[in-house]
Scaffold this active site. Structure first.
Site, PDB file in Angstrom:
ATOM      1  N   LYS A  83      37.100  69.558  83.548  1.00 48.21           N
ATOM      2  CA  LYS A  83      36.512  70.389  82.494  1.00 48.21           C
ATOM      3  C   LYS A  83      37.573  70.652  81.427  1.00 48.21           C
ATOM      4  O   LYS A  83      38.688  71.108  81.746  1.00 48.21           O
ATOM      5  CB  LYS A  83      36.070  71.712  83.110  1.00 48.21           C
TER       6      LYS A  83
HETATM    7  C1  E4P Z   1      29.988  77.044  83.328  1.00 48.51           C
HETATM    8  O1  E4P Z   1      30.493  75.974  83.313  1.00 48.51           O
HETATM    9  C2  E4P Z   1      30.484  78.213  82.590  1.00 48.51           C
HETATM   10  O2  E4P Z   1      31.829  78.363  82.821  1.00 48.51           O
HETATM   11  C3  E4P Z   1      29.695  79.401  82.963  1.00 48.51           C
HETATM   12  O3  E4P Z   1      28.337  79.050  83.056  1.00 48.51           O
HETATM   13  C4  E4P Z   1      29.929  80.598  82.093  1.00 48.51           C
HETATM   14  O4  E4P Z   1      29.024  81.603  82.461  1.00 48.51           O
HETATM   15  P1  E4P Z   1      29.185  83.147  82.045  1.00 48.51           P
HETATM   16  O5  E4P Z   1      28.894  83.277  80.589  1.00 48.51           O
HETATM   17  O6  E4P Z   1      28.194  83.850  82.898  1.00 48.51           O
HETATM   18  O7  E4P Z   1      30.614  83.508  82.371  1.00 48.51           O
END
Ligand code: E4P
Length: 217
Positions: A83
């Site tokens: 990522k």
């Molecule tokens: C996923 O890859 C993201 O990091 C995640 O969905 C972020 O979610 P949040 O806004 O609930 O922290």
């Protein structure tokens, strides 16, 4: 539509996996902190638990260091998706990792133009954050709709991974739009199964069946 779980908690991953509906896992530095376990140890365990892609997020901001981190993360298991953030340095890293055949999930996407850039950089997944968009007064799902249109216009094969999902309505709308993947916390997965009429109907059937005195087994 594929279902990913947005967590680094192994018990939640096991619960989701047991439904037979889990296609992958996403993590981020905040979720690693919440899990309270060493990064490589927990990512390795998740990757062995789940058949599909497991996102492990880099933390460097410059391309050179981010690439080193990404290559190291990719060695944890064959199903790791590295990522990277949606920055110039992140997209340089995306392109370099893709050239090595490594899956890349480009995260922190908040505009359709950013998603276009990620697709041009060869991203495997683009992660638009719908909940955080809603939080600041925009309609997160409009972003997903725009990205779907743009990717279809140019036949990009980057998969739209709807992230920052807060509730089942986000999943429903993602499916309507034709998003490829949604990643969400365990409580959202649990809610997807539930409806009061299902529970009430089951209770009524139980009562009537008991009154018949019959048995299937
Ligand atoms: C996923 O890859 C993201 O990091 C995640 O969905 C972020 O979610 P949040 O806004 O609930 O922290």
């Amino acid at each position: 539509m594929k279902f990913f779980l947005d967590t680094a908690n192994i018990d939640e991953i096991r619960e989701a996996n047991a439904t037979g509906l889990l296609d992958g896992v996403t993590t981020n530095p905040s979720l690693i902190k919440k899990a309270g376990r060493e990064f490589f140890e927990v990512i390795k365990e998740i990757a062995s638990e789940v058949d599909g892609p497991v996102s492990a997020e880099t933390v460097a901001h410059d391309h050179e260091t981010m690439l080193k981190e990404g290559l190291k993360c990719a060695k944890i298991a064959d199903n790791i998706a590295v990522k990277v953030p949606l920055t110039i340095e992140g997209l340089k890293t995306c392109k370099a990792l893709r050239a090595e055949g490594i899956m890349v999930n480009v995260t922190l996407c908040f505009t359709a133009n950013q998603a276009l850039l990620a697709a041009k950089a060869g991203a495997t997944f683009i992660s638009p954050f719908v909940g955080r968009h809603d939080d600041v007064g925009f309609n997160g799902m409009e972003l997903i709709d725009d990205i779907r249109t743009i990717y279809d216009n140019y036949q990009f094969d980057t998969q739209i991974l709807v992230a920052s999902v807060r509730h089942p309505a986000h999943i429903l709308e993602s499916a309507r739009i034709g998003a490829d993947v949604a990643t969400f916390p365990i409580d959202v997965l649990r809610k997807l199964f539930n409806h009061p009429l299902t529970a009430n109907g089951l209770a009524a059937f139980d009562k009537d069946w008991a009154a018949t005195g019959f048995s299937i087994l």
